[in-house]
Design a protein around this motif. Structure first.
Motif, PDB file in Angstrom:
ATOM      1  N   ALA A  68      51.125  47.617  37.808  1.00  0.00           N
ATOM      2  CA  ALA A  68      50.572  48.836  37.213  1.00  0.00           C
ATOM      3  C   ALA A  68      49.086  48.668  36.932  1.00  0.00           C
ATOM      4  O   ALA A  68      48.290  49.591  37.148  1.00  0.00           O
ATOM      5  CB  ALA A  68      51.327  49.180  35.936  1.00  0.00           C
ATOM      6  N   LEU A  69      48.686  47.503  36.457  1.00  0.00           N
ATOM      7  CA  LEU A  69      47.272  47.265  36.183  1.00  0.00           C
ATOM      8  C   LEU A  69      46.468  47.186  37.479  1.00  0.00           C
ATOM      9  O   LEU A  69      45.346  47.686  37.561  1.00  0.00           O
ATOM     10  CB  LEU A  69      47.113  45.973  35.378  1.00  0.00           C
ATOM     11  CG  LEU A  69      47.616  46.020  33.933  1.00  0.00           C
ATOM     12  CD1 LEU A  69      47.545  44.633  33.307  1.00  0.00           C
ATOM     13  CD2 LEU A  69      46.797  47.003  33.113  1.00  0.00           C
ATOM     14  N   ARG A  70      47.047  46.548  38.484  1.00  0.00           N
ATOM     15  CA  ARG A  70      46.328  46.470  39.760  1.00  0.00           C
ATOM     16  C   ARG A  70      46.157  47.861  40.364  1.00  0.00           C
ATOM     17  O   ARG A  70      45.102  48.197  40.903  1.00  0.00           O
ATOM     18  CB  ARG A  70      47.093  45.562  40.725  1.00  0.00           C
ATOM     19  CG  ARG A  70      47.139  44.098  40.313  1.00  0.00           C
ATOM     20  CD  ARG A  70      47.731  43.238  41.417  1.00  0.00           C
ATOM     21  NE  ARG A  70      47.770  41.831  41.044  1.00  0.00           N
ATOM     22  CZ  ARG A  70      48.844  41.225  40.562  1.00  0.00           C
ATOM     23  NH1 ARG A  70      49.974  41.909  40.400  1.00  0.00           N
ATOM     24  NH2 ARG A  70      48.803  39.948  40.242  1.00  0.00           N
ATOM     25  N   ARG A  71      47.200  48.654  40.265  1.00  0.00           N
ATOM     26  CA  ARG A  71      47.145  49.992  40.842  1.00  0.00           C
ATOM     27  C   ARG A  71      46.116  50.861  40.128  1.00  0.00           C
ATOM     28  O   ARG A  71      45.406  51.656  40.744  1.00  0.00           O
ATOM     29  CB  ARG A  71      48.531  50.640  40.764  1.00  0.00           C
ATOM     30  CG  ARG A  71      48.623  51.995  41.455  1.00  0.00           C
ATOM     31  CD  ARG A  71      50.044  52.536  41.461  1.00  0.00           C
ATOM     32  NE  ARG A  71      50.558  52.772  40.116  1.00  0.00           N
ATOM     33  CZ  ARG A  71      51.441  52.000  39.511  1.00  0.00           C
ATOM     34  NH1 ARG A  71      51.917  50.925  40.126  1.00  0.00           N
ATOM     35  NH2 ARG A  71      51.863  52.269  38.291  1.00  0.00           N
ATOM     36  N   ALA A  72      46.010  50.703  38.817  1.00  0.00           N
ATOM     37  CA  ALA A  72      45.063  51.510  38.043  1.00  0.00           C
ATOM     38  C   ALA A  72      43.652  50.946  38.076  1.00  0.00           C
ATOM     39  O   ALA A  72      42.711  51.620  37.648  1.00  0.00           O
ATOM     40  CB  ALA A  72      45.533  51.601  36.593  1.00  0.00           C
ATOM     41  N   ARG A  73      43.491  49.716  38.589  1.00  0.00           N
ATOM     42  CA  ARG A  73      42.188  49.045  38.608  1.00  0.00           C
ATOM     43  C   ARG A  73      41.540  49.082  37.225  1.00  0.00           C
ATOM     44  O   ARG A  73      40.376  49.439  37.061  1.00  0.00           O
ATOM     45  CB  ARG A  73      41.258  49.686  39.635  1.00  0.00           C
ATOM     46  CG  ARG A  73      41.744  49.537  41.066  1.00  0.00           C
ATOM     47  CD  ARG A  73      40.752  50.101  42.050  1.00  0.00           C
ATOM     48  NE  ARG A  73      41.233  49.944  43.423  1.00  0.00           N
ATOM     49  CZ  ARG A  73      40.566  50.371  44.497  1.00  0.00           C
ATOM     50  NH1 ARG A  73      39.390  50.982  44.349  1.00  0.00           N
ATOM     51  NH2 ARG A  73      41.065  50.193  45.704  1.00  0.00           N
ATOM     52  N   SER A  74      42.323  48.720  36.246  1.00  0.00           N
ATOM     53  CA  SER A  74      41.848  48.761  34.866  1.00  0.00           C
ATOM     54  C   SER A  74      40.728  47.751  34.655  1.00  0.00           C
ATOM     55  O   SER A  74      40.856  46.579  35.035  1.00  0.00           O
ATOM     56  CB  SER A  74      42.999  48.452  33.903  1.00  0.00           C
ATOM     57  OG  SER A  74      42.516  48.270  32.595  1.00  0.00           O
ATOM     58  N   PRO A  75      39.607  48.186  34.044  1.00  0.00           N
ATOM     59  CA  PRO A  75      38.517  47.235  33.771  1.00  0.00           C
ATOM     60  C   PRO A  75      38.892  46.202  32.717  1.00  0.00           C
ATOM     61  O   PRO A  75      38.220  45.183  32.579  1.00  0.00           O
ATOM     62  CB  PRO A  75      37.376  48.144  33.279  1.00  0.00           C
ATOM     63  CG  PRO A  75      38.062  49.355  32.727  1.00  0.00           C
ATOM     64  CD  PRO A  75      39.278  49.554  33.592  1.00  0.00           C
ATOM     65  N   ARG A  76      39.974  46.459  31.970  1.00  0.00           N
ATOM     66  CA  ARG A  76      40.395  45.515  30.933  1.00  0.00           C
ATOM     67  C   ARG A  76      41.373  44.476  31.471  1.00  0.00           C
ATOM     68  O   ARG A  76      41.800  43.594  30.746  1.00  0.00           O
ATOM     69  CB  ARG A  76      41.042  46.268  29.768  1.00  0.00           C
ATOM     70  CG  ARG A  76      40.119  47.273  29.100  1.00  0.00           C
ATOM     71  CD  ARG A  76      40.723  47.831  27.840  1.00  0.00           C
ATOM     72  NE  ARG A  76      40.915  46.797  26.833  1.00  0.00           N
ATOM     73  CZ  ARG A  76      41.429  47.016  25.626  1.00  0.00           C
ATOM     74  NH1 ARG A  76      41.797  48.241  25.288  1.00  0.00           N
ATOM     75  NH2 ARG A  76      41.590  46.022  24.768  1.00  0.00           N
ATOM     76  N   PHE A  77      41.721  44.608  32.740  1.00  0.00           N
ATOM     77  CA  PHE A  77      42.678  43.664  33.317  1.00  0.00           C
ATOM     78  C   PHE A  77      41.963  42.754  34.300  1.00  0.00           C
ATOM     79  O   PHE A  77      41.302  43.220  35.234  1.00  0.00           O
ATOM     80  CB  PHE A  77      43.800  44.418  34.028  1.00  0.00           C
ATOM     81  CG  PHE A  77      44.720  43.515  34.812  1.00  0.00           C
ATOM     82  CD1 PHE A  77      45.438  42.515  34.182  1.00  0.00           C
ATOM     83  CD2 PHE A  77      44.851  43.661  36.190  1.00  0.00           C
ATOM     84  CE1 PHE A  77      46.281  41.681  34.898  1.00  0.00           C
ATOM     85  CE2 PHE A  77      45.699  42.834  36.914  1.00  0.00           C
ATOM     86  CZ  PHE A  77      46.414  41.842  36.265  1.00  0.00           C
ATOM     87  N   ALA A  78      42.089  41.476  34.070  1.00  0.00           N
ATOM     88  CA  ALA A  78      41.514  40.482  34.979  1.00  0.00           C
ATOM     89  C   ALA A  78      42.647  39.894  35.804  1.00  0.00           C
ATOM     90  O   ALA A  78      43.466  39.125  35.298  1.00  0.00           O
ATOM     91  CB  ALA A  78      40.792  39.396  34.194  1.00  0.00           C
ATOM     92  N   ASP A  79      42.710  40.277  37.056  1.00  0.00           N
ATOM     93  CA  ASP A  79      43.772  39.806  37.946  1.00  0.00           C
ATOM     94  C   ASP A  79      43.586  38.314  38.185  1.00  0.00           C
ATOM     95  O   ASP A  79      42.570  37.885  38.749  1.00  0.00           O
ATOM     96  CB  ASP A  79      43.707  40.568  39.268  1.00  0.00           C
ATOM     97  CG  ASP A  79      44.917  40.293  40.149  1.00  0.00           C
ATOM     98  OD1 ASP A  79      45.596  39.272  39.911  1.00  0.00           O
ATOM     99  OD2 ASP A  79      45.178  41.088  41.066  1.00  0.00           O
ATOM    100  N   PRO A  80      44.538  37.489  37.756  1.00  0.00           N
ATOM    101  CA  PRO A  80      44.365  36.039  37.941  1.00  0.00           C
ATOM    102  C   PRO A  80      44.247  35.642  39.404  1.00  0.00           C
ATOM    103  O   PRO A  80      43.643  34.608  39.715  1.00  0.00           O
ATOM    104  CB  PRO A  80      45.623  35.451  37.287  1.00  0.00           C
ATOM    105  CG  PRO A  80      46.596  36.567  37.216  1.00  0.00           C
ATOM    106  CD  PRO A  80      45.798  37.813  37.075  1.00  0.00           C
ATOM    107  N   ASP A  81      44.800  36.454  40.312  1.00  0.00           N
ATOM    108  CA  ASP A  81      44.704  36.125  41.733  1.00  0.00           C
ATOM    109  C   ASP A  81      43.294  36.327  42.274  1.00  0.00           C
ATOM    110  O   ASP A  81      42.981  35.873  43.385  1.00  0.00           O
ATOM    111  CB  ASP A  81      45.682  36.990  42.539  1.00  0.00           C
ATOM    112  CG  ASP A  81      47.131  36.648  42.218  1.00  0.00           C
ATOM    113  OD1 ASP A  81      47.373  35.519  41.734  1.00  0.00           O
ATOM    114  OD2 ASP A  81      48.004  37.505  42.426  1.00  0.00           O
ATOM    115  N   LEU A  82      42.435  37.012  41.508  1.00  0.00           N
ATOM    116  CA  LEU A  82      41.068  37.280  41.956  1.00  0.00           C
ATOM    117  C   LEU A  82      40.032  36.577  41.091  1.00  0.00           C
ATOM    118  O   LEU A  82      38.837  36.846  41.220  1.00  0.00           O
ATOM    119  CB  LEU A  82      40.802  38.793  41.949  1.00  0.00           C
ATOM    120  CG  LEU A  82      41.754  39.654  42.793  1.00  0.00           C
ATOM    121  CD1 LEU A  82      41.390  41.126  42.658  1.00  0.00           C
ATOM    122  CD2 LEU A  82      41.718  39.218  44.258  1.00  0.00           C
TER     123      LEU A  82
END
Length: 415
Positions: free
Chosen positions: A182-196
């Motif tokens: 859900a966070l990846r889909r929304a590209r939330s600025p508050r979410f840091a994708d650990p894979d990136l």
């Protein structure tokens, strides 16, 4: 966030669409509901076992979580076997202000049955309430309802929480653990994708998370330490400064014992009113002193000294084998006033003070020595000289602003 009840029109429709969308995408649905009302502290009806209720799960047979409001300041602890996100939430909740309200939670299932062509059909709601934070009786005060298929986590939290704290927890912990897509889909600025993330970013983020967790645990440990110290000190503080009768005598008894003195309760040994309240010495071999303990809402009567003198005169007939070397009158005077507003000394008429043949102490002086663990001052005031006991006195935290060995001689005594 905080969905309304199942019969609230548009809110219920929005919740159904949300749950259906999460199921269609194969994502876990996270719901946060509040239980109770911070502003409603009225006693519940004696016919009801709870004071608040919210529906969870929806469906044909909605379940409900009920809440029984608890007294202020319950002792709380984390539930066992919590995952990272729930553990972080529990620590955040446990750091709420001491006066924050809490409700003991209980899951209530519903069942229904009807008769049709195929016979009796019975339907029962399912699911479980997973505790996150519990009180000292093991009752959950915050938890998550989870259906049998595990596709929802319906968090039930107490009213009065800081929503910014909840939002931060959702973005930093709950969604990354339970619904990362859900966070990846929304590209939330508050979410840091650990894979990136780079290695340096991951290391720094983990160290920051560890620091925050350590801070929360250390803060909680210190709060519990403070509560334990307050619980231990309050009976003596209240007894010495505001008590009368038995509570006052018990408080003085405890303080003299903590100072390393041998204390005998004469009301128990001889019977009430036959003599003074206590008999004290450094050890059980003497020299002994009688201790009379009194209280006065205003200025104390000078006749209190006469009462102790009478006990000293009759003591040889009661215990001739145990002679006393004098008496001590301990008075909680003007206890209806705040301690800061009371006279420093028990008696202020100098002509009377000059005639005293006994030691007169205020419980305020006794309290000040006790709270600073100045056991030598207590022994000197009561026994007339400082003698270090063979067994060290009980220890309590000392005030670093008081020089080591400093003693205050504030008691009234004829020189």
């Amino acid at each position: 966030m905080e969905p309304a009840g199942p019969f609230s029109g548009q809110s219920a429709d929005e919740r159904r669409r949300f749950l259906a969308g999460a199921e269609r995408r194969g994502e876990m649905a996270l719901v946060v509901s509040l239980i109770g009302n911070t502003d409603d502290d009225h006693p519940r009806s004696p016919l009801s076992s709870y004071s608040a209720s919210i529906p969870v799960g929806g469906g044909i047979l909605p379940r409900s979580v009920t809440g029984r409001r608890l007294p202020t300041g319950p002792l709380l602890e984390l539930a066992s076997e919590l995952g990272p996100a729930d553990r972080d939430l529990a620590l955040r909740l446990r750091n709420r202000p001491p006066t924050a309200p809490w409700w003991a939670l209980e899951l209530r299932d519903m069942s229904a049955e009807w008769v049709g062509p195929a016979g009796v059909t019975r339907l029962m709601s399912r699911g479980r309430l997973e505790p996150i934070l519990v009180n000292n009786l093991g009752e959950p005060v915050a938890g998550a309802w989870v259906p049998p298929d595990g596709r929802q986590r319906w968090y039930v939290l107490p009213d009065g929480i800081d929503w910014n704290t909840v939002l931060d927890w959702l973005m930093q912990h709950a969604l990354p653990q339970f619904a990362p897509t859900a966070l990846r889909r929304a590209r939330s600025p508050r979410f840091a994708d650990p894979d990136l993330q780079t290695r340096d970013e991951l290391v720094a983020r983990q160290e920051l998370a560890d620091l925050e967790a350590h801070y929360a645990e250390e803060k909680l440990r210190l709060k519990q330490q403070l509560l334990a110290a307050q619980a231990q000190a309050e009976p003596l503080r209240h007894g010495l400064l505001y008590g009368s009768g038995t509570p006052l005598v018990n408080a003085v008894h405890a303080v003299l014992t903590a100072a390393g003195m041998h204390v005998v309760d004469l009301d128990l040994e001889l019977g009430a009113t036959k003599s003074a309240d206590l008999l004290v010495s450094l050890d059980d071999t003497g020299p002994w002193r009688l201790v009379e303990i009194k209280s006065a809402g205003g200025r104390p009567s000078e006749n209190l000294v006469v009462d102790l003198q009478r006990h000293l005169n009759t003591w040889p007939q009661l215990r001739p084998e145990r002679p006393v070397a004098g008496g001590v009158l301990i008075v909680n005077h003007q206890h209806k006033l705040d301690p800061s507003e009371r006279d420093i000394e028990v008696y202020t008429r100098q002509e009377f003070v000059d005639t005293l043949q006994i030691t007169v102490l205020s419980t305020r002086h006794l309290f000040d020595w006790w709270r600073l663990s100045d056991w030598a001052a207590i022994r000197t005031a009561v026994l007339g000289r400082d003698i270090t006991p063979a067994t060290p006195a009980a220890t309590t935290p000392t005030d670093p602003s008081v020089p080591a060995g400093a003693k205050s001689r504030w008691w009234q005594r004829r020189t």
